[in-house]
Design an enzyme around this catalytic site. Structure first.
Site, PDB file in Angstrom:
ATOM      1  N   ASP A 208      46.256  44.372  44.029  1.00 50.82           N
ATOM      2  CA  ASP A 208      46.604  43.160  43.289  1.00 50.82           C
ATOM      3  C   ASP A 208      45.762  43.120  42.001  1.00 50.82           C
ATOM      4  O   ASP A 208      44.538  43.300  42.052  1.00 50.82           O
ATOM      5  CB  ASP A 208      46.287  41.939  44.177  1.00 50.82           C
ATOM      6  CG  ASP A 208      46.840  40.646  43.614  1.00 50.82           C
ATOM      7  OD1 ASP A 208      47.864  40.691  42.916  1.00 50.82           O
ATOM      8  OD2 ASP A 208      46.245  39.578  43.891  1.00 50.82           O
ATOM      9  N   HIS A 209      46.407  42.895  40.881  1.00 49.54           N
ATOM     10  CA  HIS A 209      45.690  42.758  39.596  1.00 49.54           C
ATOM     11  C   HIS A 209      44.784  43.931  39.257  1.00 49.54           C
ATOM     12  O   HIS A 209      43.641  43.734  38.823  1.00 49.54           O
ATOM     13  CB  HIS A 209      44.871  41.451  39.562  1.00 49.54           C
ATOM     14  CG  HIS A 209      45.718  40.214  39.580  1.00 49.54           C
ATOM     15  ND1 HIS A 209      46.540  39.849  38.533  1.00 49.54           N
ATOM     16  CD2 HIS A 209      45.899  39.274  40.537  1.00 49.54           C
ATOM     17  CE1 HIS A 209      47.174  38.731  38.837  1.00 49.54           C
ATOM     18  NE2 HIS A 209      46.810  38.360  40.060  1.00 49.54           N
TER      19      HIS A 209
ATOM     20  N   ASP B  39      48.137  45.181  35.968  1.00 47.76           N
ATOM     21  CA  ASP B  39      48.340  43.905  35.293  1.00 47.76           C
ATOM     22  C   ASP B  39      47.828  43.971  33.854  1.00 47.76           C
ATOM     23  O   ASP B  39      46.629  43.830  33.604  1.00 47.76           O
ATOM     24  CB  ASP B  39      47.617  42.792  36.067  1.00 47.76           C
ATOM     25  CG  ASP B  39      47.808  41.439  35.401  1.00 47.76           C
ATOM     26  OD1 ASP B  39      48.584  41.350  34.436  1.00 47.76           O
ATOM     27  OD2 ASP B  39      47.175  40.460  35.858  1.00 47.76           O
TER      28      ASP B  39
ATOM     29  N   GLU C 188      53.485  42.666  35.513  1.00 52.42           N
ATOM     30  CA  GLU C 188      53.736  41.250  35.204  1.00 52.42           C
ATOM     31  C   GLU C 188      54.163  41.098  33.752  1.00 52.42           C
ATOM     32  O   GLU C 188      53.533  41.645  32.848  1.00 52.42           O
ATOM     33  CB  GLU C 188      52.443  40.457  35.470  1.00 52.42           C
ATOM     34  CG  GLU C 188      52.551  38.959  35.225  1.00 52.42           C
ATOM     35  CD  GLU C 188      51.331  38.202  35.774  1.00 52.42           C
ATOM     36  OE1 GLU C 188      50.843  38.560  36.876  1.00 52.42           O
ATOM     37  OE2 GLU C 188      50.856  37.283  35.089  1.00 52.42           O
TER      38      GLU C 188
ATOM     39  N   GLY D  67      50.843  31.138  44.456  1.00 51.64           N
ATOM     40  CA  GLY D  67      51.669  30.335  45.369  1.00 51.64           C
ATOM     41  C   GLY D  67      50.965  29.105  45.925  1.00 51.64           C
ATOM     42  O   GLY D  67      51.612  28.094  46.224  1.00 51.64           O
TER      43      GLY D  67
ATOM     44  N   ASN E 110      52.466  35.338  46.390  1.00 50.49           N
ATOM     45  CA  ASN E 110      51.041  35.656  46.538  1.00 50.49           C
ATOM     46  C   ASN E 110      50.253  34.413  46.934  1.00 50.49           C
ATOM     47  O   ASN E 110      50.383  33.364  46.294  1.00 50.49           O
ATOM     48  CB  ASN E 110      50.475  36.158  45.207  1.00 50.49           C
ATOM     49  CG  ASN E 110      50.923  37.557  44.873  1.00 50.49           C
ATOM     50  OD1 ASN E 110      51.826  38.100  45.505  1.00 50.49           O
ATOM     51  ND2 ASN E 110      50.288  38.150  43.875  1.00 50.49           N
TER      52      ASN E 110
HETATM   53  P1  13P Z   1      46.595  31.522  44.683  1.00 50.93           P
HETATM   54  O1  13P Z   1      45.110  31.668  44.806  1.00 50.93           O
HETATM   55  O2  13P Z   1      46.977  30.389  43.786  1.00 50.93           O
HETATM   56  O3  13P Z   1      47.269  31.468  46.003  1.00 50.93           O
HETATM   57  O4  13P Z   1      47.143  32.831  43.916  1.00 50.93           O
HETATM   58  C1  13P Z   1      46.940  34.087  44.499  1.00 50.93           C
HETATM   59  C2  13P Z   1      47.522  35.158  43.655  1.00 50.93           C
HETATM   60  O5  13P Z   1      48.465  34.987  42.932  1.00 50.93           O
HETATM   61  C3  13P Z   1      46.900  36.497  43.764  1.00 50.93           C
HETATM   62  O6  13P Z   1      47.497  37.415  42.925  1.00 50.93           O
END
Ligand code: 13P
Length: 279
Positions: free
Chosen positions: A83-84, A105, A135, A208, A228
């Site tokens: 992620d990221h 990202d 993204e 989310g 997410n």
């Molecule tokens: P939240 O912390 O708002 O649930 O977002 C998590 C996220 O998007 C990780 O990529």
């Protein structure tokens, strides 16, 4: 039961009219919790971590081994996703560790730079037969996001971005933020409808947590196949620790960590069920 490419699981979810939860991993207890929640709901799940998170756990390889262990132990279908990732090095170390998906990202960069980096990451991911998420537009805020302001996805850029990068899963910016919302959450559903009409690439919603469920359901109906979640399950975990403080016995660590784990599992189950929605 095994690890799959993330885009494969997302396409399957989309065909059923549901979205999969992609839950942030920060240590072994919470990885166990995500696996148990997935098993309880009989629904595939996405384990994901940013470079800062997997480095806390000892590296991408340490995270991969932990996830593979719990996927086997609780017999679940899952993907393991970076992620990221913000540099090609992150993509490469996760490929080497056996992840089944990666995100590069570059969403805070200008369009051409986002295209260049995402296309380079796609080549590496596809060479290893795993999926790439990128993204377009930028979801801001929170500890896991950047300090840049959000920028909504521009529909006119979508087709060109997907074509030039060969990205497998597209994260869109339609009004969510990472972490807690500062004002009233309001998703731009017309924008999502337009984006979804332009490409058949599975769509991802970052940030989310804290988003009203009716808006999430509307987004799932329009094409979001992965949501997410970090803040909401981490809050549940911290609340469990807070509540356990009264009964904290230094010689019995489980008294402290088990309530945190149980709270986190309960929240994760709740979210998986909310996303496992078909009209
Ligand atoms: P939240 O912390 O708002 O649930 O977002 C998590 C996220 O998007 C990780 O990529």
């Amino acid at each position: 039961m095994a690890l799959y490419r993330m885009d494969t699981l997302m396409r399957d979810a989309r065909s059923k009219g549901i979205a999969l939860g992609a839950f942030e991993c920060w240590e072994s207890l919470n990885i166990q919790g995500i696996a148990r929640a997935s098993a309880m709901c009989k629904t595939p799940v996405i384990f994901q971590a940013s470079p800062a998170e997997y480095r806390t756990m000892g590296g991408a390889d340490a995270l991969a081994d932990m996830v593979k262990f719990y996927v086997r132990k609780y017999d679940v279908d899952a993907a393991l996703h970076l992620d990221h990732g913000s540099a090609i090095e992150h993509v490469q170390e996760c490929v080497d560790a056996g992840f089944t998906s990666v995100m590069l990202d570059a969403s805070a960069m200008v369009f051409e730079e986002n295209v260049r980096l995402s296309a380079e990451a796609a080549k590496i991911a596809h060479g290893a037969n795993i999926s790439l998420e990128a993204e377009l537009g930028h979801v801001s805020g929170g500890d896991s996001g950047s300090n840049n302001e959000s920028a909504l996805t521009v529909p006119a850029e979508v087709v060109e971005f997907v074509k030039r990068t060969q990205v497998d899963c597209l994260a869109v910016s339609i009004g969510t933020v990472h972490g807690d919302y500062r004002g009233e959450p309001k998703l731009h559903l017309d924008l999502l409808r337009e984006i979804a009409s332009l490409v058949d690439t599975p769509l991802v919603l970052h940030g989310g947590s804290g988003t009203p469920i009716d808006q999430l359901h509307a987004a799932i109906k329009l094409g979001i196949a992965k949501i997410n979640i970090c803040t909401d399950i981490h809050k549940a975990f911290l609340r469990g620790m807070e509540e356990a403080k009264g009964s904290l016995t230094p010689s019995v660590p489980g008294n402290y960590y088990v309530p945190a784990l149980n709270n986190m599992i309960e929240k994760t189950v709740e979210m998986i069920k909310l996303f496992n929605f078909s009209a």
